[in-house]
Scaffold this active site. Structure first.
Site: not given
Ligand code: ARG
Length: 279
Positions: A73, A122, A222
């Site tokens: 992402h 992801d 992330s």
């Protein structure tokens, strides 16, 4: 000037306390400064912003001399700005240090199954513009050799990152933060009180959090690695808000399928470069 009524003092104090982020337990959130050199595989992904400078945007882990592993992402933001680089060997992002090395990102290789809506797949590989030199501050995080069977609920894990230290703060952290969290079983994580199957926490994802909601990863973390039992187990992927006890962090689990894909991709790419160099 009139003297404030004593009650006004306590009201002010109450207001001040309730506005302090730490009071809500939202302070990586609730973590502590990582020990310098304790995470030499931690890499900051930086994107060239409209302010004409590179800004920390995501985390990732160095897995070989010219590859880092992160979350899929992160790709749209990198693509939108065209220029992105990684910073290795850093502890504080602002302070100059000999160990700090900047390397451009030259290629993204997608696992290809990322679905933003449901959060699966992801995971993405980024190829660096040159080989990095290993030293005390720059080291590879080894991928697990054998198949990563699921990690047991209750297992203690750690995550590091330069992400937000408070849900209300706009900025990322300048120094690397680290936090200890616990694996939450999938059934609980999918239950009504938790994510209620939105998104569905599948076998290739893992929920990790803090039952009291004091500690969590957050925006800007992330892509960073999740370490459980000293093994690279997952990747920071998603969470509804941060440090919400019923909405723990959801991490991409490094399943056998993902590990096979990583190893195969790196091998094939290395072969391609050699072939390119020959002609
Ligand atoms: N998606 C976030 C990022 O892009 C990280 C989310 C982690 N959230 C959480 N509550 N653990 O940086």
């Amino acid at each position: 000037m009139t003297k404030p009524h004593p009650f006004e003092h306590s009201l002010f104090l109450l207001l001040a306390i309730s506005l302090t982020p730490a009071y809500h337990g939202v302070e990586i959130i609730g973590g502590r400064k990582a020990k310098a050199r304790s995470n030499p595989y931690m890499v900051s992904i930086q994107i060239f912003t409209d302010n004409n400078m590179y800004e920390h945007s995501f985390g990732c882990a160095l897995i070989s001399k010219n590859w880092v592993l992160t979350a899929a992402h992160c790709k749209p933001a990198m693509q939108a700005k065209r220029k992105s680089q990684v910073v290795l060997g850093a502890h504080s992002l602002s302070q100059d240090k000999k160990s700090k090395k900047t390397v451009p990102i030259i290629k993204w290789i997608d696992y290809g199954k990322f679905n933003k809506k449901i959060g699966v797949g992801d995971i993405i590989l980024l190829k660096l513009g040159r080989n990095v030199k290993f030293n005390k501050d720059v080291k590879v995080l080894k991928l697990p050799k054998t198949k990563v069977t699921d990690v047991k609920p209750g297992t203690s894990c750690s995550v590091a990152g330069w992400g937000k230290t408070s849900t209300c703060s706009k900025n990322h952290s300048d120094t690397l933060q680290e936090v200890k969290l616990k694996v939450i079983d999938r059934k609980t994580c999918n239950s009504k009180d938790y994510y209620n199957h939105d998104p569905e926490v599948t076998q290739d994802m893992i929920c990790v959090g803090d039952s009291e909601g004091r500690e969590d990863s957050c925006q800007g973390d992330s892509g960073g690695p999740l370490i459980c039992n000293k093994k690279y187990i997952g990747i920071v992927s998603y969470g509804k808000g941060c440090a919400n006890p019923k909405k723990p962090g959801i991490y991409t689990l490094l399943t056998k399928e993902y590990l096979d894909w990583i190893n195969k991709t790196i091998k094939t790419q290395a072969y391609n470069v050699t072939a390119e160099a020959l002609y």
